[in-house]
Design an enzyme around this catalytic site. Sequence first.
Site, mmCIF file in Angstrom:
data_model
loop_
_atom_site.group_PDB
_atom_site.id
_atom_site.type_symbol
_atom_site.label_atom_id
_atom_site.label_comp_id
_atom_site.label_asym_id
_atom_site.label_seq_id
_atom_site.Cartn_x
_atom_site.Cartn_y
_atom_site.Cartn_z
ATOM 1 N N ASP A 91 0.845 -1.184 0.000
ATOM 2 C CA ASP A 91 0.000 0.000 0.000
ATOM 3 C C ASP A 91 0.888 1.245 0.000
ATOM 4 O O ASP A 91 2.063 1.201 0.368
ATOM 5 C CB ASP A 91 -0.954 0.003 1.189
ATOM 6 C CG ASP A 91 -0.240 0.114 2.531
ATOM 7 O OD1 ASP A 91 0.737 -0.638 2.746
ATOM 8 O OD2 ASP A 91 -0.634 0.950 3.370
ATOM 9 N N GLU A 146 0.284 -0.789 5.773
ATOM 10 C CA GLU A 146 1.332 -0.175 6.587
ATOM 11 C C GLU A 146 1.135 1.331 6.704
ATOM 12 O O GLU A 146 1.473 1.927 7.721
ATOM 13 C CB GLU A 146 2.702 -0.480 5.974
ATOM 14 C CG GLU A 146 3.873 -0.225 6.914
ATOM 15 C CD GLU A 146 4.323 1.223 6.946
ATOM 16 O OE1 GLU A 146 4.982 1.616 7.926
ATOM 17 O OE2 GLU A 146 4.036 1.973 5.986
#
Length: 442
Positions: free
Chosen positions: A98, A160
């Site tokens: 991400d 994250e």
Amino acid sequence: MRTIAGELTFEEILSKTRALMPGVVQDLKSLIRYPSVAFPGYPKKPVLAMADATVAVLREYGIPDAHHIEIPGGYPAVYGEIPAPPGKPTVLMYAHYDVQPAQKEDGWETDPWEPVEKIGRLYGRGSADDKSGILLIAASLRIFEGKPPVGVKVLIEGEEETTSHIEELVAARPDLFSCDAIIIADNGNLSVDEPALTTTLRGEASCIVEVSTLDHAVHSGMFGGAAPDALVALIRILATLHDARGNVAVQGLRSDAPGDGEYPVNRYRESAGVLDGVDLIGTGPLGDRLWSRPSVTVIGIDAPSLKTAANILIPRAAAKISMRIAPDADAGHELLVLMDHLRAAAPWNAHVEVREVGHSPGFSCPTGGPGYTAAKSALATAFGQPVLEKGTGGSIPLLRTLHDAVPHAEFVLWGAEDASGSRIHGTNESVDLGDLERTIIA
């Protein structure tokens, strides 16, 4: 011919990596094209597509069993495993797929989701943080043709950059994380071609402070001078967070012991984009200010915009405050200290409400073990010069969770990012392709 891990020589690794790099760059470009922003409110489809693409890359490069692991309440992680040869240790390798939000109107010179290669750097959101980490892991496995001399577990997280749910997976499936060393491919160097290992990360705590002084807006000419303005009161509260030199003035916060690493001031000013003539804030060694002490930032304010400004006293104003905390500090305690300070700083008996947004711990990496020592030696060999040990102001909350789950495991924190040019989380993010190649070699 220097033998590495009893399997390949350094020269063979160097040759194999250089042959792989054109394909690595093309695959990294393909991953950049997925706008995998996992923040609430952003489309889910590209995030899930990026998870699929990550599985495909890992399978292509040498982990045939790479697959999704569903994370309750969040986006899937990608996991794969190569069992250890008899008597050999196991290494867990981590990155995340991400990325931070990005749009060209923010100041990007090019479309953030369309990779551009220029003067040895590859530009695009996620090029450094942390899609380069995925290719770093994948390419290192391809070098050994899927048969590395140690056991390998690969974990690629999908959240994250936002509220992560992966800690629940660690608690539910500790067998997935059992290992002897953990390599975090989500860090990097201060400058290109200058290798570094990260040994500490600051934690983070954030809250919102809301100030109310009136039950409705009133005419500033008729009432100004006696009735308190909420925005002015908020400004006075925020001004107490730092002293005149810019040091954090919140009493009771922890500072860790000074480190050995230093950050060259001129390089830091250039990397941060500090304008000519503007002073840096704080006192003491720059490395300590960035890596072992707390810092406080106001990251947003709710108040009338210039466009909607009127001649009124403002009844309510609010600010969101983010605080980086010392690596070994208790995140919950530090947040309570900050919140108490904000309440106590209220002028004129203004009504102040402070509410928690969240907090996550920092991390101090154990050093000196055989895994860390081997990593330092490998990095020095790949880059051809000594390795700097440094801290970082960023946080990776999962590290503390992994340390608690696998307390005997060593940690290695490195990556292809460089503080002088990668501009992670900012506009025109990029990765130096030479540093990516050298880190794959390491």
